[in-house]
Enzyme design. Structure first.
Site, mmCIF file in Angstrom:
data_model
loop_
_atom_site.group_PDB
_atom_site.id
_atom_site.type_symbol
_atom_site.label_atom_id
_atom_site.label_comp_id
_atom_site.label_asym_id
_atom_site.label_seq_id
_atom_site.Cartn_x
_atom_site.Cartn_y
_atom_site.Cartn_z
ATOM 1 N N GLU A 40 48.926 33.218 34.492
ATOM 2 C CA GLU A 40 48.121 34.415 34.235
ATOM 3 C C GLU A 40 49.052 35.575 33.919
ATOM 4 O OE1 GLU A 40 46.253 37.739 37.252
ATOM 5 O OE2 GLU A 40 46.133 35.641 37.829
ATOM 6 N N LYS A 128 38.882 34.015 43.629
ATOM 7 C CA LYS A 128 40.201 34.539 43.996
ATOM 8 C C LYS A 128 40.065 35.318 45.301
ATOM 9 C CE LYS A 128 43.406 38.139 42.386
ATOM 10 N NZ LYS A 128 43.759 39.002 41.234
#
Length: 211
Positions: A40, A128
């Site tokens: 990411e 997350k």
């Protein structure tokens, strides 16, 4: 892409946030060379969209590449245009909703049971757990999994090698790792040291098999 399946298989998400775009790109490519499949690039880093676009070109269209810190609809559109294939958010908002509308699976930031319910209702591919260390670490994850045993949790925030093992033992689907893995590489630091850290984390977080 099936982000949840990829997380369950690879189990490690590298988070790159840098102040030097060239160094950030080198960091992404080095992590990929070291076998870290899921990476990411945070939009809070310097010239992050260009880093994503260049990494997408270097890695090829079949390689997963995430955009992190996707807060707004504009963020989601820009990340999608740059070539990101999935989005990561620190919480729930327009960025997560727009990313899904664009066909990008979302790793949505959650902290509380209410957040989990809301994220699942909005179609998040995985959750997350952030900031994981400050929330209580592996013990908090274990408690949160009680009412949500089938949720795909990815703890992020302060995850070092020991914490990664603890979170996975507590039922995490994967772990997201930023500075304990990346260090100062995305700001121009040692690539050799980055490779060493990447190998240490890969040894601590074995994959489950081919995606």
């Amino acid at each position: 892409m099936d982000l949840r399946a990829a997380l369950a298989t690879r189990r490690l998400l590298a988070i790159v946030r840098g102040g030097d775009p060239e160094a950030a790109l080198r960091t992404v490519l080095t992590l990929a060379e070291e076998g870290i499949e899921l990476i990411e690039v945070s939009l809070s880093g310097a010239d992050a969209l260009t880093v994503i676009a260049r990494a997408h070109k270097e890695l090829g269209p079949g390689r997963p590449l995430g955009a992190g810190t996707v807060l707004t609809a504009a963020d989601a559109h820009a990340a999608h245009h740059a070539g990101a294939t999935f989005a990561v958010t620190p919480g729930l908002g327009a960025g997560a909703d727009t990313a899904r509308q664009l066909g990008m699976p979302v790793l949505a930031g959650v902290l509380t049971p209410t957040d989990v319910i809301a994220a699942q209702a909005r179609g998040a591919a995985a959750l997350k757990l952030f900031p994981a260390a400050e929330a209580g670490g592996a013990a908090y994850l274990k408690a949160l999994r009680g009412p949500f045993p089938d949720a795909a949790f990815v703890p992020v925030g302060g995850v070092d090698v020991a914490a990664a093992r603890a979170y996975l033992a507590a039922g995490a689907t994967a772990v997201g790792i930023g500075s304990p893995l990346v260090g100062d590489a995305a700001d121009g630091g040692s690539i050799t040291a980055l490779r060493e850290r990447a190998r240490a984390f890969r040894a601590a977080v074995p994959e489950e098999g081919p995606a």
